[in-house]
Design a protein around this motif. Structure first.
Motif, mmCIF file in Angstrom:
data_model
loop_
_atom_site.group_PDB
_atom_site.id
_atom_site.type_symbol
_atom_site.label_atom_id
_atom_site.label_comp_id
_atom_site.label_asym_id
_atom_site.label_seq_id
_atom_site.Cartn_x
_atom_site.Cartn_y
_atom_site.Cartn_z
ATOM 1 N N LEU A 160 0.815 -1.209 0.000
ATOM 2 C CA LEU A 160 0.000 0.000 0.000
ATOM 3 C C LEU A 160 0.854 1.267 0.000
ATOM 4 O O LEU A 160 0.459 2.281 -0.581
ATOM 5 C CB LEU A 160 -0.936 -0.005 1.213
ATOM 6 C CG LEU A 160 -1.980 -1.119 1.213
ATOM 7 C CD1 LEU A 160 -2.764 -1.129 2.518
ATOM 8 C CD2 LEU A 160 -2.923 -0.997 0.035
ATOM 9 N N LYS A 161 2.011 1.204 0.608
ATOM 10 C CA LYS A 161 2.888 2.372 0.643
ATOM 11 C C LYS A 161 3.683 2.515 -0.650
ATOM 12 O O LYS A 161 3.720 3.591 -1.260
ATOM 13 C CB LYS A 161 3.839 2.279 1.836
ATOM 14 C CG LYS A 161 4.760 3.484 1.984
ATOM 15 C CD LYS A 161 5.645 3.341 3.209
ATOM 16 C CE LYS A 161 6.593 4.527 3.335
ATOM 17 N NZ LYS A 161 7.474 4.411 4.533
ATOM 18 N N ASP A 162 4.325 1.426 -1.078
ATOM 19 C CA ASP A 162 5.230 1.499 -2.221
ATOM 20 C C ASP A 162 4.501 1.450 -3.565
ATOM 21 O O ASP A 162 4.885 2.148 -4.507
ATOM 22 C CB ASP A 162 6.245 0.349 -2.167
ATOM 23 C CG ASP A 162 7.113 0.408 -0.924
ATOM 24 O OD1 ASP A 162 7.191 1.492 -0.309
ATOM 25 O OD2 ASP A 162 7.703 -0.624 -0.567
ATOM 26 N N LEU A 163 3.480 0.617 -3.667
ATOM 27 C CA LEU A 163 2.813 0.426 -4.957
ATOM 28 C C LEU A 163 1.565 1.280 -5.121
ATOM 29 O O LEU A 163 1.237 1.689 -6.233
ATOM 30 C CB LEU A 163 2.456 -1.056 -5.144
ATOM 31 C CG LEU A 163 3.624 -2.051 -5.060
ATOM 32 C CD1 LEU A 163 3.142 -3.458 -5.367
ATOM 33 C CD2 LEU A 163 4.738 -1.650 -6.020
ATOM 34 N N LEU A 164 0.853 1.521 -4.021
ATOM 35 C CA LEU A 164 -0.370 2.315 -4.114
ATOM 36 C C LEU A 164 -0.135 3.778 -3.778
ATOM 37 O O LEU A 164 -0.757 4.662 -4.368
ATOM 38 C CB LEU A 164 -1.448 1.733 -3.195
ATOM 39 C CG LEU A 164 -2.808 2.433 -3.216
ATOM 40 C CD1 LEU A 164 -3.456 2.268 -4.586
ATOM 41 C CD2 LEU A 164 -3.721 1.875 -2.129
ATOM 42 N N LEU A 200 -0.722 9.596 -0.452
ATOM 43 C CA LEU A 200 0.380 10.543 -0.302
ATOM 44 C C LEU A 200 0.070 11.838 -1.053
ATOM 45 O O LEU A 200 -0.703 11.831 -2.027
ATOM 46 C CB LEU A 200 1.674 9.922 -0.830
ATOM 47 C CG LEU A 200 2.182 8.700 -0.047
ATOM 48 C CD1 LEU A 200 3.399 8.101 -0.744
ATOM 49 C CD2 LEU A 200 2.520 9.075 1.374
ATOM 50 N N PRO A 201 0.639 12.970 -0.633
ATOM 51 C CA PRO A 201 0.301 14.267 -1.246
ATOM 52 C C PRO A 201 0.499 14.330 -2.752
ATOM 53 O O PRO A 201 -0.248 15.016 -3.451
ATOM 54 C CB PRO A 201 1.252 15.242 -0.525
ATOM 55 C CG PRO A 201 1.531 14.591 0.789
ATOM 56 C CD PRO A 201 1.560 13.124 0.517
ATOM 57 N N HIS A 202 1.481 13.596 -3.266
ATOM 58 C CA HIS A 202 1.752 13.682 -4.708
ATOM 59 C C HIS A 202 0.756 12.876 -5.540
ATOM 60 O O HIS A 202 0.803 12.924 -6.765
ATOM 61 C CB HIS A 202 3.172 13.186 -5.005
ATOM 62 C CG HIS A 202 3.349 11.701 -4.822
ATOM 63 N ND1 HIS A 202 3.713 11.158 -3.611
ATOM 64 C CD2 HIS A 202 3.202 10.663 -5.672
ATOM 65 C CE1 HIS A 202 3.792 9.844 -3.729
ATOM 66 N NE2 HIS A 202 3.480 9.521 -4.974
ATOM 67 N N LYS A 203 -0.156 12.155 -4.864
ATOM 68 C CA LYS A 203 -1.115 11.316 -5.591
ATOM 69 C C LYS A 203 -2.525 11.701 -5.164
ATOM 70 O O LYS A 203 -3.036 11.238 -4.148
ATOM 71 C CB LYS A 203 -0.847 9.837 -5.298
ATOM 72 C CG LYS A 203 -1.726 8.900 -6.103
ATOM 73 C CD LYS A 203 -1.247 7.470 -5.939
ATOM 74 C CE LYS A 203 -2.082 6.538 -6.814
ATOM 75 N NZ LYS A 203 -1.592 5.154 -6.758
ATOM 76 N N ALA A 254 -6.036 3.898 -12.853
ATOM 77 C CA ALA A 254 -6.583 2.648 -13.392
ATOM 78 C C ALA A 254 -5.806 1.439 -12.888
ATOM 79 O O ALA A 254 -6.388 0.405 -12.533
ATOM 80 C CB ALA A 254 -6.560 2.698 -14.923
ATOM 81 N N ALA A 255 -4.477 1.563 -12.824
ATOM 82 C CA ALA A 255 -3.660 0.439 -12.354
ATOM 83 C C ALA A 255 -3.943 0.107 -10.890
ATOM 84 O O ALA A 255 -3.773 -1.045 -10.474
ATOM 85 C CB ALA A 255 -2.183 0.753 -12.553
ATOM 86 N N ASP A 256 -4.373 1.099 -10.116
ATOM 87 C CA ASP A 256 -4.667 0.860 -8.702
ATOM 88 C C ASP A 256 -5.847 -0.091 -8.533
ATOM 89 O O ASP A 256 -5.872 -0.914 -7.608
ATOM 90 C CB ASP A 256 -4.960 2.185 -7.988
ATOM 91 C CG ASP A 256 -3.758 3.107 -7.967
ATOM 92 O OD1 ASP A 256 -2.618 2.603 -7.984
ATOM 93 O OD2 ASP A 256 -3.960 4.332 -7.949
ATOM 94 N N HIS A 257 -6.818 0.016 -9.419
ATOM 95 C CA HIS A 257 -7.987 -0.850 -9.319
ATOM 96 C C HIS A 257 -7.605 -2.305 -9.622
ATOM 97 O O HIS A 257 -8.197 -3.235 -9.062
ATOM 98 C CB HIS A 257 -9.082 -0.366 -10.263
ATOM 99 C CG HIS A 257 -9.677 0.955 -9.848
ATOM 100 N ND1 HIS A 257 -10.749 1.057 -8.991
ATOM 101 C CD2 HIS A 257 -9.322 2.229 -10.155
ATOM 102 C CE1 HIS A 257 -11.044 2.330 -8.795
ATOM 103 N NE2 HIS A 257 -10.188 3.059 -9.493
ATOM 104 N N VAL A 258 -6.628 -2.497 -10.497
ATOM 105 C CA VAL A 258 -6.123 -3.854 -10.743
ATOM 106 C C VAL A 258 -5.412 -4.371 -9.501
ATOM 107 O O VAL A 258 -5.541 -5.542 -9.134
ATOM 108 C CB VAL A 258 -5.167 -3.865 -11.958
ATOM 109 C CG1 VAL A 258 -4.651 -5.278 -12.223
ATOM 110 C CG2 VAL A 258 -5.863 -3.320 -13.198
#
Length: 210
Positions: free
Chosen positions: A81-85, A169-172, A177-181
């Motif tokens: 969740l931290k590194d990929l999401l 995170l603030p930058h996101k 779309a990739a997050d839903h996968v």
């Protein structure tokens, strides 16, 4: 002799209309070439993004398969969740045996603010347990403790727990779309990992945190 003189004579310049037409043709060819280059560049970028998405999904799946205890599983969820999401505020809950409430399994960024036991009733957590489907907030919540997404941890059709994501995170600013996968992978692979942490060999569940 006259024929040789005709062959040696310099070529007559093209008519201005012919030159104008030729310039226009070259311009059109140049535009078509630029369009093709742009299309190929966009296609390459899409392929690179797709490869990156597949690589991160493979990494997440591998991490989940290697988790054997509650502490390892929560640490794996934290990494994913931290590194990929791109989230540092989430909680993982396990559904109690009688399916009446969710109990705290672990989390990050909300440890001291969320209750350790949440009775099921209304709200997104209850919806996810009852429906067995991913829930994403629309529009985005304004409160810090209002979840932005809830992911069921399923073994087949059985919901074993829920991941609640609260802040990115603030930058996101929003999910991509990739997050839903990635959500779908967590839904199935995360549920399997939770099941394996409970019954690694089909026998008695592991002791929490062992």
């Amino acid at each position: 002799m006259q024929r040789d003189e005709q062959r040696d004579a310099p070529a007559m310049p093209e008519h201005p209309e012919h030159l104008t037409r030729r310039v226009r043709e070259l311009q059109q060819e140049n535009e078509a070439l630029h369009t093709r280059v742009h299309r190929l560049s966009s296609e390459r970028q899409r392929l690179e993004t797709r490869m990156s998405d597949l690589a991160r999904l493979y990494t997440a799946s591998t991490r989940l398969r290697e988790s054997r205890t509650d502490s390892e599983l929560v640490a794996t969820f934290e990494e994913i969740l931290k590194d990929l999401l791109g989230s540092e505020s989430f909680a993982v809950f396990e559904l109690e045996p009688d399916a009446s409430a969710l109990s705290w399994l672990g989390g990050m960024g909300v440890d001291s603010t969320l209750p350790r036991r949440i009775p099921l009733g209304e709200g997104p957590l209850s919806f996810v347990v009852q429906e067995g489907r991913i829930w994403v907030s629309e529009p985005l919540p304004t409160e810090n403790l209002a979840p932005r997404a809830c992911i069921p941890l399923r073994l087949g059709s059985q919901v074993l727990g829920v991941i609640a994501i609260f802040q990115l995170l603030p930058h996101k600013p929003s999910f991509e779309a990739a997050d839903h996968v990635l959500f779908e992978l967590l839904e199935t692979q995360g549920g399997m990992a939770l099941h394996c942490a409970r019954c690694p060999t089909g026998g008695e569940p592991l002791t929490r945190g062992s």
